[in-house]
Design a protein around this motif. Structure first.
Motif, PDB file in Angstrom:
ATOM      1  N   GLN A 106      -8.036  -2.120  -1.126  1.00  0.00           N
ATOM      2  CA  GLN A 106      -6.859  -1.255  -0.997  1.00  0.00           C
ATOM      3  C   GLN A 106      -6.697  -0.372  -2.234  1.00  0.00           C
ATOM      4  O   GLN A 106      -6.348   0.811  -2.117  1.00  0.00           O
ATOM      5  CB  GLN A 106      -5.607  -2.110  -0.774  1.00  0.00           C
ATOM      6  N   LYS A 128      -9.215   2.415  -2.020  1.00  0.00           N
ATOM      7  CA  LYS A 128      -8.754   3.463  -1.103  1.00  0.00           C
ATOM      8  C   LYS A 128      -7.725   4.371  -1.785  1.00  0.00           C
ATOM      9  O   LYS A 128      -7.767   5.609  -1.645  1.00  0.00           O
ATOM     10  CB  LYS A 128      -8.157   2.823   0.150  1.00  0.00           C
ATOM     11  N   GLU A 176       0.814  -1.216   0.000  1.00  0.00           N
ATOM     12  CA  GLU A 176       0.000   0.000   0.000  1.00  0.00           C
ATOM     13  C   GLU A 176       0.846   1.264   0.000  1.00  0.00           C
ATOM     14  O   GLU A 176       0.496   2.268  -0.627  1.00  0.00           O
ATOM     15  CB  GLU A 176      -0.931  -0.009   1.219  1.00  0.00           C
ATOM     16  N   GLN A 196      -9.492   6.644  -4.209  1.00  0.00           N
ATOM     17  CA  GLN A 196     -10.197   7.723  -3.507  1.00  0.00           C
ATOM     18  C   GLN A 196      -9.235   8.845  -3.118  1.00  0.00           C
ATOM     19  O   GLN A 196      -9.577  10.037  -3.208  1.00  0.00           O
ATOM     20  CB  GLN A 196     -10.899   7.172  -2.270  1.00  0.00           C
ATOM     21  N   ASN A 197      -8.040   8.473  -2.687  1.00  0.00           N
ATOM     22  CA  ASN A 197      -7.031   9.489  -2.355  1.00  0.00           C
ATOM     23  C   ASN A 197      -6.650  10.306  -3.587  1.00  0.00           C
ATOM     24  O   ASN A 197      -6.467  11.527  -3.509  1.00  0.00           O
ATOM     25  CB  ASN A 197      -5.785   8.826  -1.762  1.00  0.00           C
TER      26      ASN A 197
END
Length: 323
Positions: free
Chosen positions: A159, A162, A90, A165-166
């Motif tokens: 993951q 996420k 990640e 989205q960032n």
């Protein structure tokens, strides 16, 4: 490296050892099976196992390359299955893939692992505490391992979501930076993830639809459930890929809008400079007979006119949000 080699009878651990011929003989006599696990084995280790269990030459050849696409092949008295494992870092938004190779016979299952990927350390323990599942034989082991692999696919999809989205927050934020490079590299990782996940659909479907010989009837509902989970993971992967394409387009559109805004601002300032430039250019000519040159207040009238027109232009540009 040889991880473990254990004989199971009626779902219970009976014997462990590294003499595969003896373990296989006992498995045939007691109607059990041998479960052997290898991780990045040496040529010597793998050849020894292959010779003892009489692997098909084509399956052996495929397993040595460790660059196979997910598939299932049927040979005489043996099935050969390949699945990809996926590991997501990640912090770097990087995907690393490994490979699981299954050799499945009537009385044995051998799992060869290459590279990084899904943690499988607890799969054996989880099955051993459920002997009713383990007594179904080698295919119960295949199901348990694939189930763990597909669960990891789902976690990695979350993951990725996420991370996207960032990126969306950055793209639609107030920053004037462009994130096309970051989006592009993340999209590459998603594509690599899709290449690992989607080809596994066909082998799992064959297991779920009872087209593979010697698959226990009791395991068919579990393989159908596995097929459903895998298809959802594939849908998620396709959605992530599509979403990244949209985010990339949005980022490029924002860059164009910012460039247009900059051009409007430049044009507005050029317009403001045009009036005094034009007047100064006209009265900078060296003609003797020019009107208003002898006026007492001509200089001040000229400066006032320039200031007035510049103020009007500035107000218009400001209302139009060009400045």
């Amino acid at each position: 490296m040889i991880i473990d080699s254990v004989l199971y009878v009626e779902g219970k651990k009976v014997e462990a050892g590294d003499d595969y011929l003896i373990l296989l003989k006992h498995a045939q006599e007691m109607k059990g099976f041998v479960w052997i696990g290898l991780a990045d084995p040496t040529q010597e280790e793998f050849d020894h196992v292959a010779k003892c269990l009489q692997f098909h030459p084509l399956a052996v050849e495929d397993s040595l390359t460790a660059l196979q696409h997910p598939k299932i092949e049927e040979y005489e008295g043996q099935h050969f299955l390949v699945a990809k494992t996926v590991f997501f870092k990640e912090a770097l938004n990087d995907v690393y893939t490994g490979e699981l190779i299954f050799f499945v016979g009537e009385h044995y299952v051998v799992i060869v692992r290459h590279g990084e990927g899904t943690p499988l350390k607890t799969v054996r323990h989880d099955l051993e505490v459920h002997p009713n599942r383990l007594k179904e034989g080698p295919w119960a082991v295949v199901h348990a391992v694939l189930d763990r692999v597909i669960d990891e696919y789902t976690k990695i999809a979350l993951q990725f979501d996420k991370a996207i989205q960032n990126l969306e927050a950055k793209v639609f934020g107030d920053s004037r930076s462009t994130y096309s490079q970051e989006i592009y590299f993340l999209k590459r990782e998603v594509i690599e993830y899709r290449h690992a996940v989607e080809p596994l659909v066909f082998p799992v479907q064959k297991l779920a639809l009872e087209t593979v010989q010697n698959t226990p009837k009791n395991l068919l509902p579990f393989f159908r459930d596995l097929d459903d989970h895998l298809k959802r993971a594939c849908d998620s992967a396709a959605g992530l890929d599509s979403l990244l394409t949209t985010v990339l387009q949005a980022d490029l559109a924002h860059v164009q809008l910012r460039q247009n805004d900059d051009m409007r601002r430049i044009s507005a300032w050029v317009g403001l400079a045009a009036v005094p430039t034009m007047v100064a250019g006209i009265y900078g000519m060296n003609f003797e007979n020019m009107p208003e040159l002898k006026w007492k207040y001509g200089y001040f009238i000229l400066l006032g006119s320039v200031a007035l027109f510049s103020s009007i232009l500035f107000t218009v540009f400001k209302k139009s949000k060009w400045l």
